[in-house]
Design a protein around this motif. Sequence first.
Motif, PDB file in Angstrom:
ATOM      1  N   GLU B 267       0.830  -1.202   0.000  1.00  0.00           N
ATOM      2  CA  GLU B 267       0.000   0.000   0.000  1.00  0.00           C
ATOM      3  C   GLU B 267       0.864   1.250   0.000  1.00  0.00           C
ATOM      4  N   TYR B 268       0.385   2.251  -0.694  1.00  0.00           N
ATOM      5  CA  TYR B 268       1.100   3.526  -0.727  1.00  0.00           C
ATOM      6  C   TYR B 268       0.107   4.647  -0.512  1.00  0.00           C
ATOM      7  N   GLN B 269       0.630   5.783  -0.157  1.00  0.00           N
ATOM      8  CA  GLN B 269      -0.223   6.939   0.078  1.00  0.00           C
ATOM      9  C   GLN B 269      -0.344   7.722  -1.214  1.00  0.00           C
ATOM     10  N   VAL B 270      -1.556   7.850  -1.729  1.00  0.00           N
ATOM     11  CA  VAL B 270      -1.770   8.633  -2.945  1.00  0.00           C
ATOM     12  C   VAL B 270      -2.932   9.566  -2.693  1.00  0.00           C
ATOM     13  N   ASN B 271      -2.683  10.860  -2.848  1.00  0.00           N
ATOM     14  CA  ASN B 271      -3.724  11.861  -2.642  1.00  0.00           C
ATOM     15  C   ASN B 271      -4.432  11.677  -1.319  1.00  0.00           C
ATOM     16  N   GLY B 272      -3.670  11.389  -0.306  1.00  0.00           N
ATOM     17  CA  GLY B 272      -4.249  11.270   1.020  1.00  0.00           C
ATOM     18  C   GLY B 272      -4.955   9.949   1.279  1.00  0.00           C
ATOM     19  N   LYS B 273      -4.956   9.077   0.319  1.00  0.00           N
ATOM     20  CA  LYS B 273      -5.601   7.784   0.546  1.00  0.00           C
ATOM     21  C   LYS B 273      -4.552   6.689   0.469  1.00  0.00           C
ATOM     22  N   ARG B 274      -4.822   5.610   1.193  1.00  0.00           N
ATOM     23  CA  ARG B 274      -3.917   4.470   1.092  1.00  0.00           C
ATOM     24  C   ARG B 274      -4.457   3.557   0.012  1.00  0.00           C
ATOM     25  N   VAL B 275      -3.624   3.311  -0.986  1.00  0.00           N
ATOM     26  CA  VAL B 275      -4.068   2.452  -2.079  1.00  0.00           C
ATOM     27  C   VAL B 275      -3.050   1.354  -2.340  1.00  0.00           C
ATOM     28  N   LEU B 276      -3.550   0.278  -2.913  1.00  0.00           N
ATOM     29  CA  LEU B 276      -2.669  -0.807  -3.326  1.00  0.00           C
ATOM     30  C   LEU B 276      -1.976  -0.371  -4.603  1.00  0.00           C
ATOM     31  N   GLY B 277      -0.683  -0.593  -4.659  1.00  0.00           N
ATOM     32  CA  GLY B 277      -0.021  -0.154  -5.873  1.00  0.00           C
ATOM     33  C   GLY B 277       1.392  -0.671  -6.030  1.00  0.00           C
ATOM     34  N   ARG B 278       1.973  -0.290  -7.157  1.00  0.00           N
ATOM     35  CA  ARG B 278       3.372  -0.621  -7.437  1.00  0.00           C
ATOM     36  C   ARG B 278       4.108   0.701  -7.596  1.00  0.00           C
ATOM     37  N   LYS B 279       5.223   0.799  -6.867  1.00  0.00           N
ATOM     38  CA  LYS B 279       5.959   2.062  -6.919  1.00  0.00           C
ATOM     39  C   LYS B 279       7.075   1.946  -7.930  1.00  0.00           C
ATOM     40  N   THR B 280       7.092   2.861  -8.882  1.00  0.00           N
ATOM     41  CA  THR B 280       8.160   2.898  -9.888  1.00  0.00           C
ATOM     42  C   THR B 280       8.755   4.296  -9.882  1.00  0.00           C
ATOM     43  N   PRO B 281       9.941   4.465 -10.501  1.00  0.00           N
ATOM     44  CA  PRO B 281      10.543   5.804 -10.530  1.00  0.00           C
ATOM     45  C   PRO B 281       9.658   6.801 -11.241  1.00  0.00           C
ATOM     46  N   TRP B 282       8.804   6.327 -12.145  1.00  0.00           N
ATOM     47  CA  TRP B 282       8.006   7.267 -12.911  1.00  0.00           C
ATOM     48  C   TRP B 282       6.595   7.422 -12.378  1.00  0.00           C
ATOM     49  N   GLY B 283       6.294   6.809 -11.250  1.00  0.00           N
ATOM     50  CA  GLY B 283       4.960   7.023 -10.677  1.00  0.00           C
ATOM     51  C   GLY B 283       4.473   5.797  -9.939  1.00  0.00           C
ATOM     52  N   ILE B 284       3.345   5.969  -9.287  1.00  0.00           N
ATOM     53  CA  ILE B 284       2.759   4.832  -8.572  1.00  0.00           C
ATOM     54  C   ILE B 284       1.592   4.297  -9.390  1.00  0.00           C
ATOM     55  N   ILE B 285       1.673   3.025  -9.708  1.00  0.00           N
ATOM     56  CA  ILE B 285       0.577   2.389 -10.442  1.00  0.00           C
ATOM     57  C   ILE B 285      -0.449   1.933  -9.425  1.00  0.00           C
ATOM     58  N   GLU B 286      -1.627   2.540  -9.512  1.00  0.00           N
ATOM     59  CA  GLU B 286      -2.681   2.174  -8.557  1.00  0.00           C
ATOM     60  C   GLU B 286      -3.475   0.995  -9.108  1.00  0.00           C
TER      61      GLU B 286
END
Lengths: 417, 348
Positions: B267-286
């Motif tokens: 899980e990562y924090q995106v726009n104040g929400k915790r979402v499941l995702g993959r973190k890459t250098p070019w962004g977080i894939i939600e």
Amino acid sequence: QNGGYRTLSLSGHVGFGSLPDQLVKKSIKQGFCFNILCIGETGSGKSALINSLFNTNFDDHESTHFLPSVQLRAQTYQLQESNVLLKLTVVNTVGFGDQINREDSYQPIVDYIDAQFEAYLQEELKIKRSLCSYHDTRIDVCLYFVLPTGHSLKTLDLLTMKCLDSKVNIIPIIGKADGISKSELHNFKNKIMSELVGNGVHIYQFPTDDETVSEVNTLMNRHLPFAVVGSTKEVKIGNKTVRARQYPWGIVQVENENHCDFIKLRNMLICTNMEDLREQTHVRHYELYRRRKLEEMGFRDTGPQNKPVSLQEAYEAKRHEMYLQLQGEEEEMRQQFVQRVKEKEAILKEAEQQVQTDFEHHMLMHQEMKTKLDRKKKVLEDEIAVFIEKKANAELLKSKLFASTPVVSLKREEDRK
Amino acid sequence: AGPAESKNEGAMSEMVPEPRQKPVVPMKPTGINANLLGYIGIDTIIEQMRKKTMKTGFDFNIMVVGQSGLGKSTLVNTLFKSQVSRKTSGWNREEKIPKTVEIKAIGHVIEEGGVKMKLTVIDTPGFGDQINNENCWEPIEKYINEQYEKFLKEEVNIARKKRIPDTRVHCCLYFISPTGHSLRPLDLEFMKHLSKVVNIIPVIAKADTMTLEEKTEFKQRVRKELEVNGIEFYPQKEFDEDLEDKTENDKIRQESMPFAVVGSDKEYQVNGKRVLGRKTPWGIIEVENLSHCEFALLRDFVIRTHLQDLKEVTHNIHYETYRAKRLNDNGGLPPMTVETEENHESNL
């Protein structure tokens, strides 16, 4: 408790909580079946009750008391309420208890119930089967109507219920309960229940394992048998029109819980336990029938050394057995046929020989006759020859005589001169 | 209500009990030869049925097939929001690739909204990983048929269980490698053979390596290839029950499938929400963002709308086909039952 599976907790919302809804949606699409069997003597109030239960007037005519045997009349109706489609089949026993000799009264009923199980079993055993579109006619509940005599159960009732209690869910009903007072009713109910228990008759018990319904079901179990009044006529009371029966001394309202148990019956039968009734029919009564039937046919779950044998194996073994038997019979028939052909051939041969002999005999006869006739002919020819000779001689003689008698000729000459 | 009993003939003073509470949806008195003149309560059977099914609970068995490294276990864990797959989280380098296809089934019980589900995830390590992958679908087909056989044996007993345990595979997620070109011969062979015995849902794995255009093109090509090869994936056209089904399923078949998915259990924090995702250098894939990948579509499809249907198609069609063929096979007894070789890891 979970069969050796570990319970996991979810870290978020997955969404399978909608599974019951998905299931329900499919069931609604398929529609539901419900089959009621009404047993009771003619005039015990069966049709009136069914009409009242489903708030409609199913077309049904009054039955006569003079039928020679018990008949079962089934009618299917399509009812709809909101988006629920119900295929309701009501089976009535016509002529039950009317005959003078009632020994066989319950047999047609037992046969009918078994026939529905059998039809389902046949479908289930088919190779290519369509169980999801099968119109299930197995009886889900049997409403047994007892006349409000106030005394004890009739022998016929006890016997019939005892025969049926392992085949169908029985709910005993006191029909036409407007002819009985409250205190009499109370005693009558107790009497009936104690007689049923005393005779080992298992009637349907409303299930008490689910907390949401156990309380009301337990309460209702104590009100059995339900005393009901049915009516298809409506009477205006105040500003409402209700189903009722109008008497000089008052109006008996069907849906008034103080007057009769109709509402209780309807709630229990339809609103609370309809699904349980169907489940019990399928899971208990049908399974019992199936097991008995298969055992009757010689199938077992364990083979001769008590090793588990699947029905599949037994079925195929039996089929092989039947196949061999069939082959044997076929062989027998073939041999019989050959035998018959031989016999027929022998007969024909004999006949042929007979004809031959006759023919020869006739030929012989013919020959004899011919010879005889030839002989006769010869004889006749000889006679003819003799006769011709005689004739010739006679003529010769005659001409000679002619020459030696001139008198006759002189006379002629004189005449001439 | 307790009415006061009156001795008057007209009974005007007697309280007439209120009629039954009418349902929210108004009742339509339609019927073929019966007219309902008042509310009865037939529609309560829905509630009765719902209660019953919640009490008994559900079985669901899902199989994942695909070459190793395509993210199968992660996806299943993401689908069911828990560690239901045999692989623990993280990329396990020490995991040996087996020399043949193995079948590993793991069962767990999960509960949501009062509904208890016995979920079994069947993994197929070794599929497609050998040098020579000929017939590598055979162990899988064998496993599936063994479950049908198990069910049939129970069904055919004289004294039957009240509820036959259902180990049949209801759904098989087939993972397609996101090459961007076309389906591989192995993919076609597997799906050709198995689409006849089980519901196959093709899934494009690790879809975060394709742009939107590449994704659309690839999906179109895959659909075309499947059609050309006569592969009917779930939901099969021939089993659409009515127009409603057909319209809904046509859209899924012709536009959404195969679902291009990304899985993750982090899980990562995106726009104040915790979402499941993959973190890459070019962004977080939600994962659950529909504009990033189609995971949510897959999840809704398999779990929220078609779960029951997957089971029913398995039971009413695939199982019946197996049964009919089995009973038709003439002569001789069925082969002696050998205990199936699958490993049941129940995490006891």
